[in-house]
Design a protein around this motif. Structure first.
Motif, PDB file in Angstrom:
ATOM      1  N   ARG A   1      -0.753   7.480   7.269  1.00  0.00           N
ATOM      2  CA  ARG A   1      -2.398   7.499   8.467  1.00  0.00           C
ATOM      3  C   ARG A   1      -3.245   6.479   7.589  1.00  0.00           C
ATOM      4  O   ARG A   1      -3.898   6.281   8.450  1.00  0.00           O
ATOM      5  N   SER A   2      -2.713   6.869   6.884  1.00  0.00           N
ATOM      6  CA  SER A   2      -4.377   6.396   5.297  1.00  0.00           C
ATOM      7  C   SER A   2      -3.859   5.009   5.338  1.00  0.00           C
ATOM      8  O   SER A   2      -4.620   4.503   4.325  1.00  0.00           O
ATOM      9  N   ILE A  52      -0.573  -0.291  -1.154  1.00  0.00           N
ATOM     10  CA  ILE A  52      -0.690  -1.499  -0.653  1.00  0.00           C
ATOM     11  C   ILE A  52      -0.694  -2.711  -1.684  1.00  0.00           C
ATOM     12  O   ILE A  52      -0.789  -2.401  -2.681  1.00  0.00           O
ATOM     13  N   SER A  75      -3.169   4.310  13.105  1.00  0.00           N
ATOM     14  CA  SER A  75      -4.333   3.701  13.614  1.00  0.00           C
ATOM     15  C   SER A  75      -3.294   2.155  14.057  1.00  0.00           C
ATOM     16  O   SER A  75      -2.839   1.278  13.871  1.00  0.00           O
ATOM     17  N   HIS A  79      -1.633  -4.104   7.766  1.00  0.00           N
ATOM     18  CA  HIS A  79      -0.948  -4.590   8.892  1.00  0.00           C
ATOM     19  C   HIS A  79       0.065  -4.635   9.009  1.00  0.00           C
ATOM     20  O   HIS A  79       0.882  -4.814   8.307  1.00  0.00           O
ATOM     21  N   SER A  81      -3.505   1.269   4.761  1.00  0.00           N
ATOM     22  CA  SER A  81      -4.730   0.301   6.045  1.00  0.00           C
ATOM     23  C   SER A  81      -4.221  -1.406   6.132  1.00  0.00           C
ATOM     24  O   SER A  81      -4.915  -1.957   6.270  1.00  0.00           O
ATOM     25  N   LEU A 112      -4.040  -1.152  13.379  1.00  0.00           N
ATOM     26  CA  LEU A 112      -3.686  -1.807  12.210  1.00  0.00           C
ATOM     27  C   LEU A 112      -1.887  -2.247  12.619  1.00  0.00           C
ATOM     28  O   LEU A 112      -1.300  -2.653  12.015  1.00  0.00           O
TER      29      LEU A 112
END
Length: 381
Positions: free
Chosen positions: A154-155, A132, A177, A159, A157, A180
């Motif tokens: 999957r973790s 990130i 997700s 966009h 975060s 996102l």
């Protein structure tokens, strides 16, 4: 039959216990830093060599006190070596079983290279392996190949912005997700955090895109083009010129990008181009993709109709000819012609679809894939 030990060609780490995608991601990561590491190594070696030469000029070695006989000399060296080893062991801290073990330090994330950030934006492209990023508000993904989505799990975060096909793969394969993952339409100018973004087909794998960024600024629009991995064609240049020739206050729709009208003679300047240079060498001259696909399908059709079309059937093997014939059990043209031929097409997680579909259409045959591959193909829509 002995097990084959598979190792990374860069760092020699054993890859046998990894899956295909994990191994590919590992090797791509090693390749990404190998050039930089080699340069650093050469600089260190050069500095070390210079220091050694300087020391040799200035340092005066103390003469060794040698005994009169060779045997006594060897014993003296042995005793000195033993004293050094004892002193070294004595300097180590004593082992204490009650001392807690030090937890392994987490792997540090490499800093983001400048070329991964789009100028005058808070966007990055294919930069997931850097974690990130503090300033980043939109993580763009050009296509679903592991050397580009590496680090996206999957973790994650952040966009993610990509094409619809790539978005389906990211959610299905990586478990990211869907909240996102933002799928942008093709050949359509979209507004992402105040920046005009347009995707066009990169002619690489399904869902691969070339991205056109148009950033408003006080000095006017700053235009950047990021090709990702692409198979270059004249149509790419024409489509990009049509996009940037349309005022940003107006919409850019598929009929504007894909229309057959003449490309504008005068077009605004492209300020930055991030170019895939994998095959940017005069020695690489590839025919159009449609010609390649058609030629392979035609070859498979000839083999399927008459397997003796392959070289060497009914003749003594010639080592200079392709070993493909070794996979057929008989060299009798009559017996081979009666056998059904299985055509196997190797592919990445995504890619080569145009090829095996064309082969199947020419042969009038079905395509058989693994359950995992079928789920990926369903992502293509």
């Amino acid at each position: 039959m002995t097990d084959t030990c598979i190792t990374c060609p860069i760092c020699q780490v054993h890859l046998s216990g990894m899956g295909a995608e994990q191994a590919e991601l590992h090797v791509n990561g090693c390749l990404d830093v190998s050039v930089l590491a080699e340069k650093k190594h050469k600089r260190r070696e050069a500095a070390k060599s210079a220091a050694t030469q300087q020391t040799a000029k200035t340092e005066k070695l103390e003469p060794l006190a040698i005994s009169t006989t060779a045997l006594e000399m060897l014993r003296e060296i042995e005793h000195k070596s033993f004293d050094i080893c004892v002193a070294h062991e004595a300097s180590k801290p004593a082992y204490n079983k009650h001392t807690p073990e030090v937890a392994p330090q987490p792997r540090s994330v490499r800093p983001l290279p400048d070329y991964k950030r789009m100028p005058f934006t808070t966007f990055t492209v294919d930069a997931f392996k850097y974690g990130i990023v503090e300033f980043c508000t939109a993580y763009f993904l050009t296509h679903f190949h592991s050397d580009h989505y590496g680090g996206l799990t999957r973790s994650f975060s952040g966009h993610v912005y990509c094409s619809r096909i790539t978005a389906n793969c990211v959610v299905q394969k990586l478990g990211v997700s869907h909240e996102l993952v933002h799928a942008l339409p093709m050949n359509t100018r979209c507004n992402v955090h105040g920046v005009h973004v347009t995707f066009i087909d990169a002619n690489h794998c399904p869902g691969a895109v070339i991205i056109v960024f148009e950033v408003p600024s006080e000095q006017g629009l700053v235009r950047s083009v990021h090709t990702g991995d692409f198979r270059a064609s004249r149509e790419h240049v024409e489509q990009i010129l049509r996009i940037v020739a349309i005022d940003t206050q107006k919409a850019v729709l598929p009929e504007h990008v894909m229309c057959a009208q003449a490309t504008p003679c005068v077009s605004p300047t492209i300020d930055y181009v991030y170019l895939d240079t994998t095959y940017l060498q005069p020695s690489y001259v590839f025919p159009p993709q449609t010609d390649v696909v058609r030629a392979v399908a035609s070859f498979c059709t000839k083999v399927n109709t008459d397997a003796s079309f392959l070289p060497n059937f009914g003749h003594k093997p010639n080592p200079r000819i392709s070993p493909i014939t070794r996979w057929f059990p008989s060299r009798n043209p009559q017996s081979v012609r009666k056998r059904r031929v299985l055509f196997v097409v190797g592919s990445y997680t995504i890619g080569k679809e145009r090829l095996f579909i064309e082969i199947a259409q020419h042969l009038g045959a079905r395509i058989y894939v693994s359950p995992a591959k079928r789920r990926m193909l369903e992502c293509l829509g």
